[in-house]
Design a protein around this motif. Structure first.
Motif, PDB file in Angstrom:
ATOM      1  N   CYS A   1       0.827  -1.224  -0.224  1.00  0.00           N
ATOM      2  CA  CYS A   1      -0.083   0.056  -0.025  1.00  0.00           C
ATOM      3  C   CYS A   1       0.727   1.316   0.159  1.00  0.00           C
ATOM      4  O   CYS A   1       0.923   2.126  -0.894  1.00  0.00           O
ATOM      5  CB  CYS A   1      -0.898   0.111   1.156  1.00  0.00           C
TER       6      CYS A   1
ATOM      7  N   ALA B   1      -6.086   5.135   1.304  1.00  0.00           N
ATOM      8  CA  ALA B   1      -5.329   4.132   0.787  1.00  0.00           C
ATOM      9  C   ALA B   1      -5.397   3.127   2.106  1.00  0.00           C
ATOM     10  O   ALA B   1      -5.349   1.915   1.766  1.00  0.00           O
ATOM     11  CB  ALA B   1      -3.846   4.553   0.626  1.00  0.00           C
TER      12      ALA B   1
ATOM     13  N   TRP C   1      -6.801  -0.819   1.941  1.00  0.00           N
ATOM     14  CA  TRP C   1      -5.921  -1.804   2.077  1.00  0.00           C
ATOM     15  C   TRP C   1      -6.470  -2.886   3.103  1.00  0.00           C
ATOM     16  O   TRP C   1      -6.623  -3.842   2.967  1.00  0.00           O
ATOM     17  CB  TRP C   1      -4.538  -1.403   2.828  1.00  0.00           C
TER      18      TRP C   1
ATOM     19  N   GLU D   1      -6.002  11.335   1.208  1.00  0.00           N
ATOM     20  CA  GLU D   1      -5.445  10.046   0.365  1.00  0.00           C
ATOM     21  C   GLU D   1      -4.717   9.036   0.920  1.00  0.00           C
ATOM     22  O   GLU D   1      -5.037   7.703   0.651  1.00  0.00           O
ATOM     23  CB  GLU D   1      -4.249  10.632  -0.477  1.00  0.00           C
TER      24      GLU D   1
ATOM     25  N   LEU E   1       1.269   9.490  -1.464  1.00  0.00           N
ATOM     26  CA  LEU E   1       0.066  10.179  -1.027  1.00  0.00           C
ATOM     27  C   LEU E   1       0.187  11.444  -0.356  1.00  0.00           C
ATOM     28  O   LEU E   1       1.044  11.834   0.418  1.00  0.00           O
ATOM     29  CB  LEU E   1      -0.254   9.225   0.367  1.00  0.00           C
TER      30      LEU E   1
END
Length: 70
Positions: free
Chosen positions: A25, A40, A44, A36, A31
């Protein structure tokens, strides 16, 4: 500071989870904002839970204790 015994097997499972998070990830993208990053992480966790598998111990307690005592 928190003492964690050397042979705390549950810690290894937590380490595996964070290793997967980092490798699959965080390393693969940039990021740029907290939103963001949050997205993420949520993606994940969702993927991890969808692909979850039961963890089964393969060693008996006697084998583990024998290994520690050596």
């Amino acid at each position: 500071m928190h003492f964690t015994p050397t042979y705390s097997s549950w810690i290894h499972q937590v380490e595996r989870w964070f290793t997967g998070l980092e490798r699959r990830c965080l390393e693969r993208g940039v990021l740029c904002s907290p939103d963001e990053f949050k997205t993420a992480l949520e993606d994940w966790i969702k993927t991890w839970n969808e692909q979850a598998r039961l963890f089964r111990w393969t060693k008996t307690a006697d084998r583990t204790i024998g290994h520690i005592c050596r």
